[in-house]
Design an enzyme around this catalytic site. Structure first.
Site, mmCIF file in Angstrom:
data_model
loop_
_atom_site.group_PDB
_atom_site.id
_atom_site.type_symbol
_atom_site.label_atom_id
_atom_site.label_comp_id
_atom_site.label_asym_id
_atom_site.label_seq_id
_atom_site.Cartn_x
_atom_site.Cartn_y
_atom_site.Cartn_z
ATOM 1 N N SER A 137 51.146 35.916 23.822
ATOM 2 C CA SER A 137 51.211 36.867 24.934
ATOM 3 C C SER A 137 52.615 37.440 25.032
ATOM 4 O O SER A 137 53.593 36.705 25.213
ATOM 5 C CB SER A 137 50.844 36.166 26.247
ATOM 6 N N HIS A 157 48.320 39.444 22.497
ATOM 7 C CA HIS A 157 47.707 39.448 23.827
ATOM 8 C C HIS A 157 48.602 40.230 24.789
ATOM 9 O O HIS A 157 49.792 39.920 24.929
ATOM 10 C CB HIS A 157 47.544 37.994 24.282
ATOM 11 N N ASP A 168 49.125 41.586 28.622
ATOM 12 C CA ASP A 168 48.741 41.365 30.014
ATOM 13 C C ASP A 168 49.045 42.594 30.851
ATOM 14 O O ASP A 168 50.206 42.895 31.127
ATOM 15 C CB ASP A 168 49.500 40.153 30.569
ATOM 16 N N MET A 222 48.967 44.215 34.344
ATOM 17 C CA MET A 222 48.912 43.784 35.757
ATOM 18 C C MET A 222 49.300 44.951 36.650
ATOM 19 O O MET A 222 50.248 45.691 36.347
ATOM 20 C CB MET A 222 49.903 42.638 35.994
ATOM 21 N N HIS A 227 44.271 42.115 28.244
ATOM 22 C CA HIS A 227 43.782 41.317 29.370
ATOM 23 C C HIS A 227 44.119 42.084 30.636
ATOM 24 O O HIS A 227 45.281 42.127 31.030
ATOM 25 C CB HIS A 227 44.467 39.934 29.309
ATOM 26 N N MET A 252 44.407 42.535 34.274
ATOM 27 C CA MET A 252 44.457 41.889 35.596
ATOM 28 C C MET A 252 44.726 42.984 36.613
ATOM 29 O O MET A 252 45.819 43.116 37.171
ATOM 30 C CB MET A 252 45.558 40.814 35.610
ATOM 31 N N MET A 284 40.568 31.262 32.608
ATOM 32 C CA MET A 284 41.995 31.157 32.953
ATOM 33 C C MET A 284 42.343 29.703 33.266
ATOM 34 O O MET A 284 41.643 29.036 34.033
ATOM 35 C CB MET A 284 42.318 32.028 34.176
ATOM 36 N N ASP A 292 43.827 30.787 28.630
ATOM 37 C CA ASP A 292 45.069 31.543 28.861
ATOM 38 C C ASP A 292 45.782 30.943 30.064
ATOM 39 O O ASP A 292 45.234 30.929 31.168
ATOM 40 C CB ASP A 292 44.694 33.012 29.125
ATOM 41 N N GLY A 321 52.064 32.302 25.786
ATOM 42 C CA GLY A 321 53.189 33.186 26.058
ATOM 43 C C GLY A 321 54.500 32.465 25.883
ATOM 44 O O GLY A 321 55.187 32.590 24.854
#
Ligand code: DX5
Ligand code: ZN
Length: 220
Positions: free
Chosen positions: A8, A31, A33, A35, A64, A66, A135, A173, A195
């Site tokens: 990540s 990966h 993220d 957000m 991913h 979020m 998660m 994750d 990560g």
């Protein structure tokens, strides 16, 4: 089940993203993220940065999301060329339609569950997805401790997938590192996001190899 490792970039140096992804060229996925500061209390990056990353790395990109309203935004990540796009069940209003749109745009469709979200109500959606993300921390930040309380859900998710004879990958994750990855693999996970375990290591490539070896041993 083949073990796959997905570093990540949340824990990478955002000023040097191209170098940071090149440092893990042997990983199975990058990966990313996304957000929005609404679904989670943190703000990272969006489609323009993903588009730049897609040009910077040959490694497939796993987005991913979020974010609130993934129904509106998720297909755009697939259309941009992300090989996998994951939405949260807690945020989606029309998950089946959105998952089908992700697949129609040529990406793998993923569905994510927060630690407190049960898997059983979504059993019938497994046929609509390529990957289930369980998660193992509350989403929002890297470097949080692994939540062992989620392990029984990983086992139940694997049983549901097996029981339906589906080829759905099971991703974990959050807090995945050399201490915790074996527990996840034993419970049935096969895609491992890491990560801080990768990007806080002196040698990120070696960290990926070491995680892969441990997960492969534990998944037999
Ligand atoms: C957290 C993100 C993770 C994060 C994991 O909400 O979804 O992908 O980068 O970080 P570590 O591996 O440090 O827990
Ligand atoms: Zn993530």
């Amino acid at each position: 089940m083949a073990v796959q490792i997905a570093p990540s970039i949340l824990s990478a140096d955002f000023a040097r993203l191209a170098d940071e992804v090149a440092a893990v060229a042997d990983a199975d996925w990058i990966h990313v993220d996304v957000m929005d500061n609404h679904f989670v209390p943190n703000l990272t990056l969006g489609l323009p940065v993903v588009e730049a990353l897609l040009k910077a790395t040959p490694v497939p990109v796993d987005c991913h999301l979020m974010i609130e309203d993934p129904d509106r935004w998720a297909p755009g990540y697939a259309e941009a060329g992300a090989a996998s796009v994951t939405i949260h069940v807690e945020a989606a209003s029309a998950p089946i339609r959105t998952l089908r749109e992700i697949r129609a745009a040529g990406a793998r469709a993923g569905l994510a569950l927060n630690p407190g979200t049960a898997v059983e109500p979504y059993a019938d959606l497994l046929a609509e997805i390529d990957m289930l993300l369980v998660m193992t921390v509350e989403p929002g930040f890297g470097g949080q401790p692994f939540l062992d309380v989620v392990l029984p859900k990983i086992r139940r998710a694997r049983d549901l997938i097996k029981g339906r004879d589906l080829d759905v990958w099971l991703q974990v994750d959050g807090g995945v590192n050399t201490e915790t990855i074996e527990r996840c693999a034993e419970a049935g996970a096969d895609v491992f996001v890491a990560g801080s375990a990768v990007y806080s290591a002196d040698d990120p490539a070696e960290a990926v190899r070491s995680l892969r070896a441990r997960a492969a041993r534990a998944s037999g």
